[in-house]
Design a protein around this motif. Structure first.
Motif, PDB file in Angstrom:
ATOM      1  N   TYR A 153       0.829  -1.206   0.000  1.00  0.00           N
ATOM      2  CA  TYR A 153       0.000   0.000   0.000  1.00  0.00           C
ATOM      3  C   TYR A 153       0.866   1.260   0.000  1.00  0.00           C
ATOM      4  O   TYR A 153       0.542   2.247  -0.679  1.00  0.00           O
ATOM      5  N   SER A 154       1.982   1.222   0.740  1.00  0.00           N
ATOM      6  CA  SER A 154       2.895   2.378   0.791  1.00  0.00           C
ATOM      7  C   SER A 154       3.512   2.639  -0.577  1.00  0.00           C
ATOM      8  O   SER A 154       3.606   3.801  -1.017  1.00  0.00           O
ATOM      9  N   ILE A 155       3.923   1.577  -1.252  1.00  0.00           N
ATOM     10  CA  ILE A 155       4.504   1.707  -2.597  1.00  0.00           C
ATOM     11  C   ILE A 155       3.465   2.258  -3.575  1.00  0.00           C
ATOM     12  O   ILE A 155       3.763   3.135  -4.412  1.00  0.00           O
ATOM     13  N   LYS A 156       2.233   1.785  -3.448  1.00  0.00           N
ATOM     14  CA  LYS A 156       1.149   2.224  -4.320  1.00  0.00           C
ATOM     15  C   LYS A 156       0.879   3.721  -4.131  1.00  0.00           C
ATOM     16  O   LYS A 156       0.721   4.470  -5.116  1.00  0.00           O
ATOM     17  N   CYS A 157       0.833   4.160  -2.880  1.00  0.00           N
ATOM     18  CA  CYS A 157       0.607   5.584  -2.585  1.00  0.00           C
ATOM     19  C   CYS A 157       1.766   6.440  -3.092  1.00  0.00           C
ATOM     20  O   CYS A 157       1.559   7.529  -3.630  1.00  0.00           O
ATOM     21  N   TYR A 158       2.980   5.944  -2.908  1.00  0.00           N
ATOM     22  CA  TYR A 158       4.163   6.689  -3.357  1.00  0.00           C
ATOM     23  C   TYR A 158       4.157   6.853  -4.878  1.00  0.00           C
ATOM     24  O   TYR A 158       4.461   7.939  -5.398  1.00  0.00           O
ATOM     25  N   LEU A 159       3.808   5.788  -5.593  1.00  0.00           N
ATOM     26  CA  LEU A 159       3.776   5.846  -7.054  1.00  0.00           C
ATOM     27  C   LEU A 159       2.712   6.822  -7.549  1.00  0.00           C
ATOM     28  O   LEU A 159       2.922   7.558  -8.521  1.00  0.00           O
ATOM     29  N   LYS A 160       1.557   6.841  -6.863  1.00  0.00           N
ATOM     30  CA  LYS A 160       0.491   7.782  -7.238  1.00  0.00           C
ATOM     31  C   LYS A 160       0.957   9.226  -7.081  1.00  0.00           C
ATOM     32  O   LYS A 160       0.726  10.080  -7.950  1.00  0.00           O
ATOM     33  N   ARG A 161       1.601   9.518  -5.958  1.00  0.00           N
ATOM     34  CA  ARG A 161       2.093  10.877  -5.708  1.00  0.00           C
ATOM     35  C   ARG A 161       3.180  11.249  -6.712  1.00  0.00           C
ATOM     36  O   ARG A 161       3.236  12.380  -7.189  1.00  0.00           O
ATOM     37  N   TYR A 162       4.034  10.275  -7.023  1.00  0.00           N
ATOM     38  CA  TYR A 162       5.131  10.511  -7.970  1.00  0.00           C
ATOM     39  C   TYR A 162       4.590  10.850  -9.362  1.00  0.00           C
ATOM     40  O   TYR A 162       5.073  11.782 -10.021  1.00  0.00           O
ATOM     41  N   ILE A 163       3.567  10.092  -9.802  1.00  0.00           N
ATOM     42  CA  ILE A 163       2.965  10.326 -11.119  1.00  0.00           C
ATOM     43  C   ILE A 163       2.271  11.680 -11.172  1.00  0.00           C
ATOM     44  O   ILE A 163       2.410  12.442 -12.134  1.00  0.00           O
ATOM     45  N   LYS A 164       1.518  12.013 -10.088  1.00  0.00           N
ATOM     46  CA  LYS A 164       0.813  13.309 -10.031  1.00  0.00           C
ATOM     47  C   LYS A 164       1.802  14.473 -10.061  1.00  0.00           C
ATOM     48  O   LYS A 164       1.574  15.510 -10.699  1.00  0.00           O
ATOM     49  N   LYS A 165       2.913  14.299  -9.357  1.00  0.00           N
ATOM     50  CA  LYS A 165       3.909  15.349  -9.266  1.00  0.00           C
ATOM     51  C   LYS A 165       4.524  15.640 -10.646  1.00  0.00           C
ATOM     52  O   LYS A 165       4.743  16.789 -11.019  1.00  0.00           O
ATOM     53  N   HIS A 166       4.810  14.591 -11.417  1.00  0.00           N
ATOM     54  CA  HIS A 166       5.424  14.760 -12.722  1.00  0.00           C
ATOM     55  C   HIS A 166       4.422  15.175 -13.809  1.00  0.00           C
ATOM     56  O   HIS A 166       4.822  15.702 -14.839  1.00  0.00           O
ATOM     57  N   GLN A 167       3.154  14.900 -13.557  1.00  0.00           N
ATOM     58  CA  GLN A 167       2.138  15.365 -14.500  1.00  0.00           C
ATOM     59  C   GLN A 167       1.908  16.860 -14.370  1.00  0.00           C
ATOM     60  O   GLN A 167       1.523  17.525 -15.328  1.00  0.00           O
TER      61      GLN A 167
END
Length: 219
Positions: free
Chosen positions: A205-219
Motif C-alpha cells: 500500500y505504501s509503494i502504491k501511494c508513493y507511485l500515485k504521488r510521484y505520477i501526479k507530481k510529474h504530471q
C-alpha cells in the motif's frame, strides 16, 4: 461440537486472501484443525479418569487434578481455534456489504468487491492484528496456566483434603508433550505468517501511494 461451520468459514476467507493468507488457512485447516480432531482430542479424552494419585482420600484426586489442570488443554485449544478464526468474519462481512451495496444501487461501485483496497484493506489489517493478538494471548495463557509447555510424569500435591503430600501421575505424558510442542509450533508459525502478511500489505500500500504521488507530481 461440529467443526463444519469453521471449515466453511476458512474456505470462504480463502477466496479473499493474499498468497500468504492462503498459506495461513492451509496451516490452520491441515496442521491444527485436522490434527486436533483426528488425534489430539482422543489423547485428552479421558485425562481426568487416567489421572491417578497414590491415595484414596475422597476428594483429594479431584482437587489435585483441578489445581494442575484448571482448564483442559483440549478445551483451551478449541477456544483458541475459534478465536483466531473469527476475525476473518470481518473480511467476509465487509465483502458481503460491498456486494449488497452494489445490488442496492444497481451499478458497479467496485472493480471487484473482494479486492483488498480502501476500506476492505483496513478491515483486513484489523483482522490480521486481532488474529496475531489472540495467538499471543493464548500462548501466554497456556504458559501461565501450566507453568510452561512441559508435561511432567509426576506431580506432588499437598492441597486439602489431602492429608499429606501425595504423588499424582499424569497419563501418556510423552505423547501429550509431543502434541503440545507441535501445536505451539504451528501457533508460532501462524503468528509469523500473520506478521508477514501484515508487513506485505502495508509495504504494498505504501509503494502504491508513493507511485500515485510521484505520477501526479510529474504530471
Amino acid at each position: 461440537m461440529s467443526w463444519g461451520f469453521l471449515c466453511d468459514l476458512l474456505s470462504g476467507v480463502n477466496k479473499y486472501s493474499t498468497g500468504i493468507g492462503r498459506i495461513w488457512v492451509a496451516v490452520v485447516f491441515i496442521f491444527r484443525l485436522l490434527v486436533y480432531i483426528a488425534a489430539a482430542e482422543n489423547i485428552w479424552k479421558y485425562e481426568h479418569d487416567e489421572f491417578e494419585c497414590n491415595i484414596k482420600q475422597p476428594g483429594c484426586e479431584n482437587v489435585c487434578f483441578d489445581h494442575f489442570f484448571p482448564v483442559s488443554h483440549i478445551r483451551l485449544w478449541a477456544l483458541q481455534l475459534i478465536m483466531v478464526s473469527t476475525p476473518s468474519l470481518l473480511v467476509v462481512f465487509h465483502v458481503a456489504y460491498r456486494e449488497n451495496r452494489e445490488k442496492h444501487h444497481n451499478q458497479k461501485l467496485y472493480k471487484s468487491p473482494g479486492e483488498i483496497d480502501g476500506g476492505l484493506l483496513c478491515t483486513y489489517l484489523i483482522s490480521l492484528i486481532l488474529k496475531t493478538g489472540f495467538e499471543i494471548v493464548f500462548l501466554v495463557l497456556f504458559y501461565k496456566l501450566y507453568n510452561g509447555f512441559k508435561v511432567p510424569r509426576l506431580v506432588k500435591c499437598d492441597i486439602r483434603p489431602c492429608p499429606n503430600t501425595v504423588d499424582c501421575y499424569i497419563s501418556k505424558p510423552t505423547e501429550k508433550m509431543i502434541f503440545i510442542c507441535f501445536l505451539v509450533a504451528t501457533s508460532c508459525l501462524c503468528i509469523v505468517l500473520n506478521l508477514s502478511e501484515l508487513s506485505y500489505l502495508i509495504f504494498k500500500y505504501s509503494i502504491k501511494c508513493y507511485l500515485k504521488r510521484y505520477i501526479k507530481k510529474h504530471q
